[in-house]
Design a protein around this motif. Structure first.
Motif, PDB file in Angstrom:
ATOM      1  N   SER A  69       0.830  -1.202   0.000  1.00 42.22           N
ATOM      2  CA  SER A  69       0.000   0.000   0.000  1.00 42.22           C
ATOM      3  C   SER A  69       0.871   1.261   0.000  1.00 42.22           C
ATOM      4  CB  SER A  69      -0.920  -0.020   1.219  1.00 42.22           C
ATOM      5  OG  SER A  69      -1.698   1.135   1.262  1.00 42.22           O
ATOM      6  N   ALA A  72       2.345   1.759  -3.416  1.00 45.82           N
ATOM      7  CA  ALA A  72       1.309   2.263  -4.325  1.00 45.82           C
ATOM      8  C   ALA A  72       1.076   3.753  -4.076  1.00 45.82           C
ATOM      9  CB  ALA A  72       0.018   1.476  -4.137  1.00 45.82           C
ATOM     10  N   ASP A  73       1.009   4.149  -2.807  1.00 46.95           N
ATOM     11  CA  ASP A  73       0.829   5.567  -2.473  1.00 46.95           C
ATOM     12  C   ASP A  73       1.942   6.423  -3.066  1.00 46.95           C
ATOM     13  OD1 ASP A  73      -1.449   5.038  -0.996  1.00 46.95           O
ATOM     14  OD2 ASP A  73      -0.443   5.146   0.959  1.00 46.95           O
ATOM     15  N   GLY A  76       1.362   6.986  -6.613  1.00 39.68           N
ATOM     16  CA  GLY A  76       0.081   7.598  -6.958  1.00 39.68           C
ATOM     17  C   GLY A  76      -0.936   6.603  -7.460  1.00 39.68           C
ATOM     18  N   ILE A  77      -0.764   5.349  -7.055  1.00 35.58           N
ATOM     19  CA  ILE A  77      -1.665   4.282  -7.490  1.00 35.58           C
ATOM     20  C   ILE A  77      -2.655   3.997  -6.373  1.00 35.58           C
ATOM     21  CG2 ILE A  77      -1.785   1.832  -8.102  1.00 35.58           C
ATOM     22  CD1 ILE A  77       1.058   2.159  -9.244  1.00 35.58           C
ATOM     23  N   THR A  78      -3.895   3.752  -6.739  1.00 33.66           N
ATOM     24  CA  THR A  78      -4.912   3.385  -5.774  1.00 33.66           C
ATOM     25  C   THR A  78      -5.146   1.891  -5.853  1.00 33.66           C
ATOM     26  OG1 THR A  78      -6.000   5.517  -6.047  1.00 33.66           O
ATOM     27  CG2 THR A  78      -7.292   3.773  -5.036  1.00 33.66           C
ATOM     28  N   SER A  80      -7.277  -1.529  -4.527  1.00 36.88           N
ATOM     29  CA  SER A  80      -8.563  -1.944  -3.994  1.00 36.88           C
ATOM     30  C   SER A  80      -8.327  -3.149  -3.110  1.00 36.88           C
ATOM     31  CB  SER A  80      -9.519  -2.307  -5.140  1.00 36.88           C
ATOM     32  OG  SER A  80     -10.712  -2.839  -4.620  1.00 36.88           O
ATOM     33  N   THR A 133     -11.323   5.903   5.883  1.00 31.59           N
ATOM     34  CA  THR A 133     -11.100   6.364   4.512  1.00 31.59           C
ATOM     35  C   THR A 133     -11.073   5.193   3.537  1.00 31.59           C
ATOM     36  OG1 THR A 133      -9.822   8.222   5.371  1.00 31.59           O
ATOM     37  CG2 THR A 133      -9.554   7.717   3.048  1.00 31.59           C
ATOM     38  N   THR A 134     -10.432   4.109   3.950  1.00 34.10           N
ATOM     39  CA  THR A 134     -10.370   2.914   3.114  1.00 34.10           C
ATOM     40  C   THR A 134     -11.755   2.303   2.935  1.00 34.10           C
ATOM     41  OG1 THR A 134      -8.125   2.515   3.878  1.00 34.10           O
ATOM     42  CG2 THR A 134      -9.254   0.669   2.838  1.00 34.10           C
ATOM     43  N   GLN A 137     -13.577   4.403   0.499  1.00 35.51           N
ATOM     44  CA  GLN A 137     -13.062   4.109  -0.838  1.00 35.51           C
ATOM     45  C   GLN A 137     -13.693   2.832  -1.394  1.00 35.51           C
ATOM     46  OE1 GLN A 137      -8.881   3.180  -0.956  1.00 35.51           O
ATOM     47  NE2 GLN A 137      -8.729   3.657  -3.114  1.00 35.51           N
ATOM     48  N   GLN A 138     -13.864   1.826  -0.551  1.00 35.08           N
ATOM     49  CA  GLN A 138     -14.459   0.569  -0.994  1.00 35.08           C
ATOM     50  C   GLN A 138     -15.902   0.779  -1.443  1.00 35.08           C
ATOM     51  OE1 GLN A 138     -12.889  -2.337  -1.505  1.00 35.08           O
ATOM     52  NE2 GLN A 138     -14.797  -2.994  -2.445  1.00 35.08           N
TER      53      GLN A 138
END
Length: 152
Positions: A69, A72-73, A76-78, A80, A133-134, A137-138
């Protein structure tokens, strides 16, 4: 690179602590001291990072892919990530998503209000905010999938 290194070390520490130090030693074949060096802030260990195979082994056992994670941050990747593993078919569609979105946002704002009351957001409060926040996002991802499925 110093900021990136520090960021990765913090997430490496979170990963080891998520799994537990003893189980992490067993899974990686590394000693407590070696694992500690991977997330140490000391200057002498600033260039030491956990090998990717050790990260993969620990993330398999962890409740969350902390280092993946973080990487990815940084890019700049999100990602799931769904730890719910639901077996039911969600028939609520977009209307249920809008309600869930409103509820999750309200929970995030309540958590934020509680966290910022004293003017400081602690590490534990930040973790709770991240969790909310996660979850928000889901809900957005599920809503996106329902919208992509076609007519409402």
């Amino acid at each position: 690179m110093a900021g990136v290194g520090s960021y990765l070390k913090k997430h490496t520490e979170a990963l080891v602590k998520d799994v537990g130090i003893e189980p992490a030693c067993t899974l990686t074949g590394k000693s407590k001291a070696t694992l500690g060096r991977y997330y140490s802030d000391n200057e002498e260990h600033s260039d030491r990072f956990m090998p990717i195979d050790a990260v993969a082994a620990l993330e398999e056992a962890a409740s969350y892919p902390h280092v993946t994670s973080a990487l990815a941050d940084l890019k700049g990747i999100t990602l799931s990530y769904d730890d719910r593993r639901r077996n039911i078919d969600d028939k609520g569609g977009i209307n249920a998503d809008v309600i869930a979105l409103s509820q999750r946002f309200a929970m995030l704002m309540a958590e934020y209000q509680q966290s910022i009351e004293d003017g400081v957001i602690t590490v534990n409060e930040a973790k709770r905010l991240l969790k909310e926040t996660t979850a928000l996002q889901q809900v957005l991802i599920e809503m996106k999938l329902h919208l992509e499925d076609g007519p409402i």
